[in-house]
Write a protein that holds these residues in place. Structure first.
Motif, short mmCIF file in Angstrom:
data_model
loop_
_atom_site.label_atom_id
_atom_site.label_comp_id
_atom_site.label_asym_id
_atom_site.label_seq_id
_atom_site.Cartn_x
_atom_site.Cartn_y
_atom_site.Cartn_z
N LYS A 293 3.60 2.39 -9.72
CA LYS A 293 2.52 1.84 -8.90
C LYS A 293 2.54 0.31 -8.80
O LYS A 293 1.62 -0.29 -8.28
CB LYS A 293 1.16 2.28 -9.48
N THR B 151 9.31 -1.18 -5.97
CA THR B 151 10.42 -0.34 -5.54
C THR B 151 10.88 -0.79 -4.16
O THR B 151 10.06 -1.00 -3.26
CB THR B 151 10.00 1.14 -5.53
N ARG B 152 12.19 -0.97 -4.01
CA ARG B 152 12.76 -1.43 -2.75
C ARG B 152 13.92 -0.52 -2.36
O ARG B 152 14.66 -0.02 -3.21
CB ARG B 152 13.29 -2.86 -2.85
N THR C 27 7.69 -0.65 -1.46
CA THR C 27 6.32 -0.27 -1.76
C THR C 27 5.45 -1.51 -1.94
O THR C 27 5.96 -2.62 -2.11
CB THR C 27 6.25 0.57 -3.05
N GLN D 160 0.85 1.70 -4.53
CA GLN D 160 1.48 2.77 -3.75
C GLN D 160 2.40 3.55 -4.67
O GLN D 160 3.14 2.98 -5.48
CB GLN D 160 2.28 2.16 -2.59
N ASP D 161 2.39 4.86 -4.56
CA ASP D 161 3.22 5.73 -5.39
C ASP D 161 4.68 5.63 -4.94
O ASP D 161 5.05 6.08 -3.85
CB ASP D 161 2.71 7.18 -5.27
N ALA D 162 5.52 5.02 -5.77
CA ALA D 162 6.92 4.79 -5.43
C ALA D 162 7.68 6.09 -5.24
O ALA D 162 8.51 6.21 -4.32
CB ALA D 162 7.59 3.95 -6.52
N LYS E 236 6.56 9.08 -4.30
CA LYS E 236 6.13 9.68 -3.03
C LYS E 236 6.75 8.92 -1.85
O LYS E 236 7.24 9.54 -0.90
CB LYS E 236 4.60 9.66 -2.94
N PHE E 237 6.74 7.59 -1.91
CA PHE E 237 7.33 6.76 -0.87
C PHE E 237 8.81 7.11 -0.66
O PHE E 237 9.26 7.32 0.47
CB PHE E 237 7.18 5.28 -1.26
N ILE E 238 9.57 7.18 -1.76
CA ILE E 238 11.00 7.49 -1.67
C ILE E 238 11.21 8.88 -1.09
O ILE E 238 12.04 9.08 -0.19
CB ILE E 238 11.67 7.36 -3.06
N GLU F 41 9.23 10.70 0.80
CA GLU F 41 8.86 10.75 2.21
C GLU F 41 9.95 10.13 3.08
O GLU F 41 10.33 10.70 4.11
CB GLU F 41 7.53 10.04 2.45
N ARG F 42 10.47 8.98 2.67
CA ARG F 42 11.52 8.31 3.46
C ARG F 42 12.79 9.14 3.51
O ARG F 42 13.42 9.26 4.55
CB ARG F 42 11.83 6.92 2.88
#
Length: 181
Positions: free
Chosen positions: A16, A20-21, A35, A39-41, A43-45, A47-48
């Motif tokens: 959080k 994360t990049r 992120t 933001q939940d890293a 979940k972000f990864i 989803e992408r």
């Protein structure tokens, strides 16, 4: 792997923290995403990856444990041979990050079965190529110079602006990508 593949490098940060990049390579062009705080890293990864379906992902995080936990005949409870060779941190010291990364690896295989996920260590590339002359991760003011130095030794003509890299997390995502390339 060919240069028409979608290839990503990910600097995997605290879940959080907003660190994360992702450096995304497609047809010679590098794009960055990342992120923000809270933001939940993971979940972000996911989803992408679900949206983009990259061919290869190079993650800056341990994706396995020392052999003693998996096989008979090993006696090192802290390091894998690659950790010793690169003088990197133990996956056991990184604990929660290692567990999250291994879990993420399994979830990515469910979301995008054709994505090849690999572990990488950007700091090892920096050491191996003797980059940065002591400025790597020291001060944001050195990022553009570091990226220009890196651009000068790349065997590929990649389209990116060194000034687009605003933090060392973005640099590490790019180094993870370069390690994969």
């Amino acid at each position: 792997m060919n240069l028409q593949s979608k290839i990503w490098g990910i600097d995997y940060g605290n879940k959080k923290a907003g660190t994360t990049r992702i450096a995304m390579f497609k047809e010679g062009i590098i794009n960055l995403a990342g992120t923000v705080k809270n933001q939940d890293a993971d979940k972000f990864i996911k989803e992408r990856i679900g949206e983009e379906q990259p061919d290869f992902v190079y993650l800056d995080a341990p994706l396995s444990l020392p052999g003693v936990y998996l096989y008979k005949g090993y006696n090192d409870y802290f390091y894998r041979q690659c950790d010793r060779d690169l003088k990197s941190m133990s996956p056991m010291f990184l604990g929660g990050l290692t567990a999250r990364a291994i879990k993420l690896k399994n979830e990515i295989h469910e979301i995008s079965p054709m994505t090849n996920l690999h572990e990488t260590y950007p700091g090892g590339l920096v050491k191996n190529k003797n980059l940065g002359a002591g400025v790597y991760k020291k001060d944001k003011a050195h990022i553009t110079d570091f990226m220009n130095e890196l651009k000068g030794i790349l065997p590929l003509d990649l389209t990116f602006a060194p000034s687009d890299f605003k933090d060392w997390h973005s640099v590490d995502a790019f180094l993870a990508l370069i390690s994969g390339l």
